[in-house]
Design a protein around this motif. Structure first.
Motif, mmCIF file in Angstrom:
data_model
loop_
_atom_site.group_PDB
_atom_site.id
_atom_site.type_symbol
_atom_site.label_atom_id
_atom_site.label_comp_id
_atom_site.label_asym_id
_atom_site.label_seq_id
_atom_site.Cartn_x
_atom_site.Cartn_y
_atom_site.Cartn_z
ATOM 1 N N ARG A 1 0.718 -1.193 0.212
ATOM 2 C CA ARG A 1 0.073 0.130 -0.073
ATOM 3 C C ARG A 1 0.931 1.361 -0.094
ATOM 4 O O ARG A 1 1.827 1.330 0.790
ATOM 5 N N VAL A 2 0.602 2.204 -0.792
ATOM 6 C CA VAL A 2 1.423 3.501 -1.015
ATOM 7 C C VAL A 2 0.695 4.483 -0.595
ATOM 8 O O VAL A 2 -0.633 4.833 -1.011
ATOM 9 N N ILE A 3 1.181 5.528 0.284
ATOM 10 C CA ILE A 3 0.601 6.675 0.592
ATOM 11 C C ILE A 3 1.421 7.879 0.155
ATOM 12 O O ILE A 3 2.611 7.869 0.392
ATOM 13 N N PHE A 4 0.586 8.780 -0.525
ATOM 14 C CA PHE A 4 1.238 9.820 -1.043
ATOM 15 C C PHE A 4 1.010 10.908 -0.346
ATOM 16 O O PHE A 4 -0.231 11.351 -0.217
ATOM 17 N N ILE A 5 1.827 11.353 0.409
ATOM 18 C CA ILE A 5 1.635 12.544 1.499
ATOM 19 C C ILE A 5 1.816 14.039 0.792
ATOM 20 O O ILE A 5 2.934 14.368 0.422
ATOM 21 N N PHE A 6 0.761 14.836 0.592
ATOM 22 C CA PHE A 6 1.022 16.122 0.027
ATOM 23 C C PHE A 6 0.430 17.218 1.173
ATOM 24 O O PHE A 6 -0.542 17.148 1.615
ATOM 25 N N GLN A 7 1.728 17.647 1.799
ATOM 26 C CA GLN A 7 1.609 18.466 3.087
ATOM 27 C C GLN A 7 1.747 19.615 3.122
ATOM 28 O O GLN A 7 2.558 20.289 2.271
ATOM 29 N N PRO A 8 0.790 20.594 3.666
ATOM 30 C CA PRO A 8 0.926 21.874 3.751
ATOM 31 C C PRO A 8 1.891 22.358 4.900
ATOM 32 O O PRO A 8 2.315 21.521 5.652
ATOM 33 N N ALA A 9 2.029 23.751 4.595
ATOM 34 C CA ALA A 9 2.810 24.223 5.842
ATOM 35 C C ALA A 9 4.223 23.860 6.300
ATOM 36 O O ALA A 9 4.511 24.015 7.340
ATOM 37 N N GLU A 10 4.985 23.459 5.245
ATOM 38 C CA GLU A 10 6.321 22.903 5.680
ATOM 39 C C GLU A 10 7.172 24.356 6.167
ATOM 40 O O GLU A 10 8.099 24.220 7.084
ATOM 41 N N GLU A 11 6.906 25.423 5.525
ATOM 42 C CA GLU A 11 7.615 26.656 5.777
ATOM 43 C C GLU A 11 7.034 27.199 6.980
ATOM 44 O O GLU A 11 7.268 28.417 7.225
ATOM 45 N N GLY A 12 5.769 26.703 7.654
ATOM 46 C CA GLY A 12 5.323 27.371 8.821
ATOM 47 C C GLY A 12 3.638 27.869 8.282
ATOM 48 O O GLY A 12 3.330 27.952 7.091
ATOM 49 N N SER B 1 1.026 30.458 7.747
ATOM 50 C CA SER B 1 0.965 31.699 7.262
ATOM 51 C C SER B 1 -0.212 32.500 7.917
ATOM 52 O O SER B 1 -0.508 33.956 7.479
ATOM 53 N N LEU B 2 -0.963 31.606 8.388
ATOM 54 C CA LEU B 2 -2.307 32.381 9.208
ATOM 55 C C LEU B 2 -2.118 32.774 10.692
ATOM 56 O O LEU B 2 -2.773 33.900 10.972
ATOM 57 N N HIS B 3 -1.318 32.435 11.416
ATOM 58 C CA HIS B 3 -1.185 32.699 12.769
ATOM 59 C C HIS B 3 0.317 32.774 12.920
ATOM 60 O O HIS B 3 1.315 32.116 12.617
ATOM 61 N N ASP B 4 0.640 34.193 13.634
ATOM 62 C CA ASP B 4 2.073 34.272 14.016
ATOM 63 C C ASP B 4 2.383 33.852 15.290
ATOM 64 O O ASP B 4 1.607 34.339 16.214
ATOM 65 N N PRO B 5 3.407 32.912 15.265
ATOM 66 C CA PRO B 5 3.472 32.149 16.613
ATOM 67 C C PRO B 5 3.872 32.942 17.763
ATOM 68 O O PRO B 5 3.673 32.784 18.953
ATOM 69 N N PHE B 6 4.663 34.331 17.546
ATOM 70 C CA PHE B 6 5.034 35.153 18.491
ATOM 71 C C PHE B 6 3.987 36.092 18.903
ATOM 72 O O PHE B 6 4.386 36.480 19.915
ATOM 73 N N ASN B 7 2.881 36.373 18.204
ATOM 74 C CA ASN B 7 2.114 37.167 18.838
ATOM 75 C C ASN B 7 0.607 36.706 18.818
ATOM 76 O O ASN B 7 -0.358 37.364 19.390
ATOM 77 N N ALA B 8 0.260 35.503 18.632
ATOM 78 C CA ALA B 8 -0.872 34.860 18.701
ATOM 79 C C ALA B 8 -0.732 33.883 19.962
ATOM 80 O O ALA B 8 0.061 33.351 20.217
ATOM 81 N N GLN B 9 -2.052 33.581 20.450
ATOM 82 C CA GLN B 9 -2.257 32.772 21.588
ATOM 83 C C GLN B 9 -2.937 31.646 21.162
ATOM 84 O O GLN B 9 -3.587 31.498 19.983
ATOM 85 N N ASP B 10 -2.542 30.116 21.627
ATOM 86 C CA ASP B 10 -2.954 29.172 21.215
ATOM 87 C C ASP B 10 -2.674 28.665 19.689
ATOM 88 O O ASP B 10 -3.914 28.482 19.031
ATOM 89 N N VAL B 11 -1.738 28.841 19.156
ATOM 90 C CA VAL B 11 -1.481 28.572 17.767
ATOM 91 C C VAL B 11 -1.676 27.196 17.640
ATOM 92 O O VAL B 11 -0.981 26.043 18.269
ATOM 93 N N PRO B 12 -2.317 26.562 16.438
ATOM 94 C CA PRO B 12 -2.496 25.236 16.330
ATOM 95 C C PRO B 12 -1.323 24.513 15.811
ATOM 96 O O PRO B 12 -0.654 25.471 15.240
ATOM 97 N N SER B 13 -1.285 23.523 15.809
ATOM 98 C CA SER B 13 -0.328 22.545 15.136
ATOM 99 C C SER B 13 -0.448 22.633 13.600
ATOM 100 O O SER B 13 -1.452 22.881 13.211
ATOM 101 N N SER B 14 0.753 22.772 12.835
ATOM 102 C CA SER B 14 0.644 22.935 11.584
ATOM 103 C C SER B 14 1.729 21.726 10.764
ATOM 104 O O SER B 14 2.484 21.121 11.553
ATOM 105 N N GLY B 15 1.452 21.700 9.494
ATOM 106 C CA GLY B 15 2.310 20.942 8.610
ATOM 107 C C GLY B 15 2.306 19.437 8.920
ATOM 108 O O GLY B 15 1.585 18.715 9.224
ATOM 109 N N ALA B 16 3.539 18.755 9.024
ATOM 110 C CA ALA B 16 4.083 17.372 9.457
ATOM 111 C C ALA B 16 3.562 17.075 10.998
ATOM 112 O O ALA B 16 2.890 15.989 11.037
ATOM 113 N N LYS B 17 3.717 18.036 11.555
ATOM 114 C CA LYS B 17 3.304 17.705 13.059
ATOM 115 C C LYS B 17 1.930 17.632 13.242
ATOM 116 O O LYS B 17 1.283 16.604 13.998
ATOM 117 N N ALA B 18 1.047 18.470 12.496
ATOM 118 C CA ALA B 18 -0.306 18.568 12.504
ATOM 119 C C ALA B 18 -0.955 16.952 11.974
ATOM 120 O O ALA B 18 -1.751 16.296 12.645
#
Length: 429
Positions: A156-167, A169-186
């Motif tokens: 079985r082959v899984i093709f992962i097309f993953q968003p947000a590897e560069e971070g 773009s919706l939530h600034d982690p330095f200025n927002a509270q409770d920033v959701p997980s993103s990218g591969a971590k998500a």
């Protein structure tokens, strides 16, 4: 850092296989389509977690090829997961990232990006100056070929097309509270690995300063961790000629920035690896004759060793806070953990090189760490994985621009090698 070693039984199943006779003709036949796909993605870039049009394009191509598609991931809504041979076991995953960068492209290419978007709420130019357009095109080309020959594939082959590897773009982690997980971590937190019982994940990243078609693979530590920090220095504003009446926030910031550089030389064991602390932005002051009561600086933290990483993350706030306190001021420090160290399973990496060579691809084990970071690291924490570098420099190219440069250029001749790399990781097992 959780690394699961390959068991002897699992590794024994990673045998070398001759390249099927149909691979070269298929790769040659699809090459122009892969190039056209890259140019399409290049002209239509989207920032992390905003890849809606990119997502729609990928979904259509996969479905038209007869590949099942899974979307609607809780923490990665723009992700696309393709599933080939869903009824089979021994699942292997291939990953490509989808997002672009907030950079104005200056390549003068006929298909150069002129797109604009919003990055943390601010208008910006957007471009694929890291090569994710190539990653998507190469994986889609390989997926289409595999779909035509799925009966010859034992996995079985899984093709992962993953968003947000560069971070995100919706939530600034330095200025927002409770920033959701993103990218591969998500995707990892959403249970991608467990849902499909993925045994290995393979990824490719195109790299400048490597000739087109050259493949480098590291054993063990492959890329650095990446973390960030923001420091606010609170002093007391005063007349520039009367410093005794205030607390100089700029001086505190300057001393803290200088002192942080001593963390690497005095607090870590350099025989275990390296660490880098860089302040990239410093903001302070209102007028030349006013002693500033406030300063702010932001920076990045990199290391190739998990223990060194933890030391840096612990010591940076201590140094900044104590420097401010000693001068009569105060500090607020925010540490953002981004990506852990990217780790290639050594046995799997060696197998990958031998397997690629068996197809006459120019692959080798390398000790080269380009110094960057990658959220592919989250997959590699869960299962034995390999992240590979693919050269994209044209032989006549001069003054080669690095990834993330506004003049970053890919030689399209390398794309067919990337397609073969994906095919090899599946067909050789």
């Amino acid at each position: 850092m959780i690394i699961k070693a390959l068991t002897p039984l699992l590794f024994s199943s990673l045998m070398l296989a001759n390249m099927p006779e149909w691979v070269d003709p298929e790769v040659k036949q699809i090459n122009e389509e892969v190039i056209a796909l890259r140019h399409y993605f290049h002209q239509n870039p989207e920032l992390g977690n905003q890849e809606k049009n990119t997502q729609a394009k990928i979904i259509k191509i996969l479905k038209d090829s007869g590949i099942e598609v899974q979307t609607n991931w809780k923490n990665a809504p723009s992700a696309v997961i393709g599933i080939l041979n869903p009824q089979k076991n021994n699942t292997i995953a291939l990953r490509a990232d989808m997002d672009a960068l907030p950079i104005k492209e200056n390549t003068n290419l006929a298909y150069a990006s002129k797109k604009e978007g919003l990055y943390h709420g601010q208008k910006t130019f957007v471009s694929h100056m890291c090569g994710h357009d190539a990653h998507m095109a190469m994986l889609l080309g390989a997926a289409k070929i595999m779909a035509k020959h799925k009966d010859k594939i034992n996995h079985r082959v899984i093709f992962i097309f993953q968003p947000a590897e560069e971070g995100d773009s919706l939530h600034d982690p330095f200025n927002a509270q409770d920033v959701p997980s993103s990218g591969a971590k998500a995707l990892v937190e959403d249970g991608l690995i467990e849902k499909y019982q993925i045994k290995h994940v393979f990824g490719i990243h195109v790299m400048a300063n490597l000739k087109a078609g050259e493949i480098l693979i590291r054993e063990g530590i492959t890329l650095n961790s990446a973390d960030g920090f923001k420091a606010e220095i609170i002093g007391k504003q005063s007349h520039g000629a009367m410093p005794q009446n205030g607390v100089d926030a700029i001086l505190i910031a300057a001393n803290a920035i200088t002192s942080m550089q001593q963390i690497v030389s005095r607090n870590i064991d350099l025989t275990k690896g390296m660490g880098v602390i860089t302040v990239g932005k410093l903001t302070a002051g209102e007028a030349p004759n006013v002693m500033s009561g406030y300063a702010e600086f932001l920076g990045t933290i990199r290391s190739n060793n998990p223990d060194i990483r933890e030391t840096l993350l612990k010591r940076i706030p201590e140094v900044i806070n104590h420097t401010a306190s000693a001068a009569g001021g105060a500090a607020k420090v925010k540490i953002i953990r981004f990506y852990p160290v990217t780790y290639n399973d050594p046995k799997l990496a060696n197998w990958a090189v031998k397997s690629l060579k068996s197809w006459n691809l120019n692959a080798s084990i390398s000790d080269w760490n380009p110094g960057a970071s990658e959220d592919f690291s989250f997959y590699a924490q869960k299962v034995p994985s390999v992240f590979m570098f693919l050269g994209i420099d044209h032989p006549d190219q001069k003054d080669i621009a690095n990834n993330h440069s506004d003049k970053f250029i890919i030689d399209d001749s390398a794309l067919s090698t990337g397609v073969k790399m994906h095919l090899n990781m599946i067909l050789s097992q």
